[in-house]
Write an enzyme that holds these catalytic residues in place. Sequence first.
Site, short mmCIF file in Angstrom:
data_model
loop_
_atom_site.label_atom_id
_atom_site.label_comp_id
_atom_site.label_asym_id
_atom_site.label_seq_id
_atom_site.Cartn_x
_atom_site.Cartn_y
_atom_site.Cartn_z
N CYS A 280 -22.57 20.64 -7.02
CA CYS A 280 -22.69 19.36 -6.32
C CYS A 280 -21.48 19.19 -5.42
O CYS A 280 -20.94 20.17 -4.93
CB CYS A 280 -22.84 18.21 -7.32
SG CYS A 280 -21.40 17.99 -8.38
N CYS B 225 -15.87 3.60 -3.23
CA CYS B 225 -16.37 3.75 -1.86
C CYS B 225 -16.26 5.20 -1.41
O CYS B 225 -17.06 5.68 -0.62
CB CYS B 225 -15.61 2.84 -0.90
SG CYS B 225 -16.10 1.12 -1.04
N ASP C 117 0.87 -1.18 0.00
CA ASP C 117 0.00 0.00 0.00
C ASP C 117 0.90 1.23 0.00
O ASP C 117 1.93 1.25 0.64
CB ASP C 117 -0.89 0.01 1.25
CG ASP C 117 -2.14 0.86 1.08
OD1 ASP C 117 -3.24 0.33 1.25
OD2 ASP C 117 -2.00 2.06 0.77
#
Length: 425
Positions: free
Chosen positions: A383, A194, A60
Amino acid sequence: MLTNEQINRYKRHLILPEVGAEGQEKLLKAKVLCIGAGGLGCPISLYLAAAGVGTIGLADIDVVSPSNLQRQVLFGMHDVGEPKVEAAGKRLKDLNPDLKLIEHRVVVDSSNVLDLIKDYDIIIDGTDNFPTRYCVNDACVISKKPNVYGSIFRFEGMVTVFAPHLKNPDTGDQGPCYRCMYPEPPDPGSVPSCAEGGVLGVICGTVGSLQATETVKLILGLGRPAIGRLLTYSSADMEFRTYKVRRDPNCPVCGPNPTITKPIDYEQFCGAPILDPKSLEESKQEAHRAKAGPTEAKAAPDPSLDAQGLPPGYRLKPDWEVTPREVKAMLDKKEKFLFIDCRLPNEVQITKIDGSQLIPLQQLGQRVGELMPHKDDKIVVYCRSGSRSLQFSQALRQAGFKDIKSMAGGVLLWNKDINPGGPQY
Ligand SMILES: [Zn+2]
């Protein structure tokens, strides 16, 4: 072979006849690579380290940020700003000093994936983007290594094991790979991540624990691995379902006549970046703000913005967009225009711009009538980050509206430039 400390630590395993000392030794000798130390990688690596898996690699590139802590259970506040693999290493070594933890602070891509996985027995996919999933899949098929796959989105998750070199225990056939299930990547931007769509934090624990379970079973040779079976989990309905997944005999990577025999350009294949450079930058900024505390966070507009108040490299479409600075000037001058927020009500509760009225993009179809009296008026719509508002503007122009524009960068950019320190979500 086991020391007294190990016998004591693992006695709940040793007493299972299906595991025993022999099985525990297999676990201690096993080498597992977990790609991604995020929502899934955290429970996966915690349970594998606890189970006594001897070597765990974690790959990662990200740093720990406060918004990770809602689901990434390896980390705490004191880890904020640290590289995830380093923070994970400390926690996992504390959990099990026997563990050999290998930190890979890299972006996994076609240039390094084969080398990265070659010393491991099992690969676990805990990533959150399509280019990496295809990359990990192809490398695992080519290298004949099981790929324990999991994914999560909103309230749902899924788990399976891709291993075309192994047999489906139910049918005796070769197992499928990720490409057998998803031959084509989705259209870029059509499936929200996500970060965009949200995720219920606890389902990371459910899905990650299932991936860890499948990994332990593969190491032990225990039970029926989920090869050729896809488990889906709907937390809202509390429902698990299992589907058969068949191998595609024409699969370009695991079929008998493969056309993909080495990793390809996955960013091109998926039309999406493997690593969004913005997201790493945002984690670093989020970590920095958390460390600086509330006073500094309120300070000044983001210094990286350009002379118009736009992010570096942003290509403004002047026919379609206005900048937050232009909108601010219009509001200050009390110019007459209709100001629309096209997000969802739950997003308005996080942060909003005064003077705007809410018409969610999803409701535009039913509510376009309300807007008809403003057909010739000036309208600005915003938005979260500027893409839904562009869609909204396009729809209204098609309906004959004359003067509608989208606010570039959305409320997130507004909160960097006009209202610095305002929420980023
Ligand atoms: Zn395949």
